[in-house]
Scaffold this active site. Structure first.
Site, PDB file in Angstrom:
ATOM      1  N   ASP A 151      53.044  42.072 -14.335  1.00 22.30           N
ATOM      2  CA  ASP A 151      53.143  42.425 -15.741  1.00 22.30           C
ATOM      3  C   ASP A 151      54.620  41.715 -16.472  1.00 22.30           C
ATOM      4  O   ASP A 151      55.432  41.610 -15.760  1.00 22.30           O
ATOM      5  CB  ASP A 151      53.403  44.028 -15.910  1.00 22.30           C
ATOM      6  N   GLU A 200      51.142  37.845 -16.349  1.00 20.81           N
ATOM      7  CA  GLU A 200      50.992  38.237 -17.840  1.00 20.81           C
ATOM      8  C   GLU A 200      52.180  37.322 -18.533  1.00 20.81           C
ATOM      9  O   GLU A 200      53.197  37.598 -18.451  1.00 20.81           O
ATOM     10  CB  GLU A 200      51.150  39.564 -18.064  1.00 20.81           C
ATOM     11  N   HIS A 236      44.031  45.839 -22.793  1.00 19.73           N
ATOM     12  CA  HIS A 236      44.356  46.900 -23.095  1.00 19.73           C
ATOM     13  C   HIS A 236      45.342  46.850 -24.347  1.00 19.73           C
ATOM     14  O   HIS A 236      45.896  48.077 -24.697  1.00 19.73           O
ATOM     15  CB  HIS A 236      44.808  47.914 -22.000  1.00 19.73           C
TER      16      HIS A 236
HETATM   17  C1  NOJ Z   1      52.410  44.671 -20.867  1.00 19.46           C
HETATM   18  C2  NOJ Z   1      51.359  45.592 -20.703  1.00 19.46           C
HETATM   19  O1  NOJ Z   1      49.993  44.913 -20.728  1.00 19.46           O
HETATM   20  C3  NOJ Z   1      51.737  46.576 -21.765  1.00 19.46           C
HETATM   21  O2  NOJ Z   1      50.759  47.416 -21.833  1.00 19.46           O
HETATM   22  C4  NOJ Z   1      53.017  47.242 -21.555  1.00 19.46           C
HETATM   23  O3  NOJ Z   1      53.259  48.070 -22.641  1.00 19.46           O
HETATM   24  C5  NOJ Z   1      54.019  46.311 -21.306  1.00 19.46           C
HETATM   25  N1  NOJ Z   1      53.632  44.987 -20.884  1.00 19.46           N
HETATM   26  C6  NOJ Z   1      55.199  46.674 -20.837  1.00 19.46           C
HETATM   27  O4  NOJ Z   1      54.973  46.880 -19.560  1.00 19.46           O
END
Ligand code: NOJ
Length: 554
Positions: A218, A286, A354
């Site tokens: 993440d 990500e 999401h």
């Molecule tokens: C990216 C995640 O996909 C998202 O849902 C989240 O709010 C942020 N990172 C913080 O972890």
């Protein structure tokens, strides 16, 4: 660098599992409730594994299921080594993992380590004093002081990505600010501290020891920032009418600092430790490149982190305009760039997740079908967000039922999976569900689409079958062709002597174009009445595509 110099355990495999894989993203709160509390859980997911097997997916990525105060719905972790009781127990997870593996489905878990919850014991300790053993595990800074007024000011102008406020939150005990790139209850870990990196590697080992096949990492752009904490620059293209407050600044100092790749390489080096080196563990990170040089930015990741071990998500299916010109240019630049790095690079195309509006809501039902064909015929790993295969759309959630705190609520794309026409779409037997179910669920659900050859489900299933059975689609190279029509994208995927030709008409008109490659047979079109079904021998001449038709031919 040669493969051997870079990797002490060069792969002997011609192909590794991520190449060509279809990864299905499950948002655990919304997939299947097994204990009637209105929230999805691990045993619920277990009950649905046969569905995923039949759909043909190769792997599942689970959004977080760890203990969490749920300020950011699990992306605020209070314990990396357990399961939140809302979702079940570690034993439930072990059963789910074993059942997935028994069906030849791999499992990726979410590694959320840019930040923790402020309820994590590491943070409790860190904030307790300036001298405790974890004092430097988070990013703490003294205030700047306005010499005229004595006012206490944050150390710089950095903004959080969630609502666009200052990343700095004052802490009375330490008399310092701590940094949070997301919500103020999600303090950033200090990755410059090697103890922190060691702790994250231990988390990786724990889940790898349990048997998972990889990680979705993440928010990795935020793990590395300017050690001098200089201000971010103003964004010259900022448009208050459409951009978030966060976008008022460029994020040139607050994220994406070059140390990011070194840190990620250090994490993925764990995959090469003797205990794991034969497991083909993989990380999908990500990353959100700034929008002006996307292809180059994605490619840089593969140059920075061993491409046999990690890849960045590719979000162009989400953010790039739906037009042939942009796709042609992007595919040429991106895949051309990857070719120069290594034949092991795994592109990783996500068209939904999401955090973003669903495909059907963004593009409409018609275009969503072409988007599915495009995604499933692109090289590398593709990531499908739950429900996209049945064309679920964003749900209007009344304000009083909203949960998400993001500047734009993400609840509309997180609603319960629509399994059947039963109560709550077969998702739950509770009186109410955590988010409302879409009100068209009686006509839009898995049961209804299962035996309908024209359904979105049938299209996805057939695309996945072709993707996993055709070597050209799984492993082949990509060559973008000129077809002499501005609205048509055409590319060829080739493996040995198998050539798969993909055509996408981005316009709402019938178009005629000249692919210039032999087309023998239509394997799949998104249109029932496609003219490509009756190809003649002269098919390397003009062909016609229906409005928004996408097709796969050999
Ligand atoms: C990216 C995640 O996909 C998202 O849902 C989240 O709010 C942020 N990172 C913080 O972890």
């Amino acid at each position: 660098m040669t493969e051997t110099a870079k990797n002490p355990h060069p792969t002997k495999l011609v192909h590794r599992w991520p190449e060509g894989a279809v990864v299905y993203q499950i948002y655990p709160r919304s997939f299947q409730d097994s204990n009637d509390d209105g929230v999805g859980d691990l045993q619920g997911i277990r009950q649905r594994l046969d569905y995923l097997k039949e759909l043909g997916v190769n792997a599942i990525w689970f959004s977080p299921f760890y203990p969490s105060p749920m300020v950011d719905f699990g992306y605020d972790i209070a314990d990396y080594y357990n399961i939140d009781p809302l979702f079940g127990t570690l034993d439930d997870f072990k059963e789910l993992l074993a059942d997935a593996h028994a069906r030849d489905i791999r499992v990726l878990v979410d590694l959320v380590a840019n930040h923790t919850s402020d309820m994590h014991p590491w943070f409790t300790e860190s904030r307790s004093s300036t001298t405790n053993p974890k004092a430097d595990w988070y990013i703490w800074k003294d205030p700047k002081v306005n010499l005229d007024t004595g006012e206490r000011l944050p150390p710089n102008n950095w903004r959080d990505a969630l609502v666009g406020n200052s990343v700095w939150e004052w802490d009375e005990t330490r008399q310092q600010f701590y940094m949070h790139s997301w919500h103020k209850h999600q303090p950033d870990l200090n990755w410059a501290n090697k103890e922190v990196r060691r702790a994250v590697k231990d988390v990786i080992r724990f889940w790898a020891d349990m048997g998972v096949d990889g990680f979705r990492a993440d928010a990795v752009d935020w793990i590395a920032n300017d050690p001098l904490f200089r201000d971010d620059s103003p964004n010259p293209d900022y448009d208050p009418a459409k951009d978030s407050r966060y976008d008022e600044l460029l994020h040139d100092n607050s994220r994406g600092w070059p140390t990011e790749y070194a840190y990620l390489q250090e994490m993925t080096n764990v995959f090469e430790e003797p205990a794991y080196k034969d497991r083909q563990l993989f990380m999908v990170a990500e990353t959100y490149p700034e929008r002006h040089n996307t292809a180059e930015a994605y490619v840089a990741f593969y140059g920075g982190v061993d491409p046999e071990l990690a890849a960045p998500f590719n979000f162009e299916g989400l953010y790039m305009g739906w037009n042939a010109t942009s796709w042609r240019r992007f595919l040429r630049e991106f895949h051309g760039g990857l070719r120069k790095i290594s034949k092991h690079c795994v592109p990783s195309y996500a068209f939904g997740n999401h955090d973003n509006s669903r495909v059907v809501t963004r593009l409409g039902e018609n275009v969503a079908r072409s988007a599915a064909l495009l995604q499933m015929t692109l090289p590398g790993m593709v990531v499908v967000y739950y429900g996209e295969e049945i064309g679920m759309h964003d749900v209007d959630i009344p304000r009083e039922l909203m949960h998400d705190v993001y500047y734009r609520s993400r609840d509309p794309e997180r609603t319960p999976m629509q399994w059947s026409a039963d109560m709550h779409a077969g998702f739950s037997k509770a009186d109410t569900t955590w988010l409302p179910v879409a009100d068209d669920y009686k006509t839009h659900n898995v049961d209804m689409q299962h035996n309908d050859p024209d359904s979105s489900y049938a299209l996805y299933k057939e695309l996945i079958r072709l993707r996993t059975s055709m070597p050209s689609l799984r492993h082949g190279s990509i060559l973008v062709l000129e077809v002499h029509h501005p609205d048509v994208l055409c590319f060829v995927r080739t493996e040995k002597d198998e050539h798969a030709v993909v055509l996408v008409n981005f316009s709402d008109q019938v178009v005629s174009c000249v692919p210039g490659v032999p087309l023998r047979k239509l394997l799949l079109s998104t249109k029932r009445n496609s003219k490509l079904a009756n190809l003649t021998k002269s098919a390397d001449g003009h062909i016609e595509l229906l409005p928004h038709e996408a097709a796969l031919l050999v």
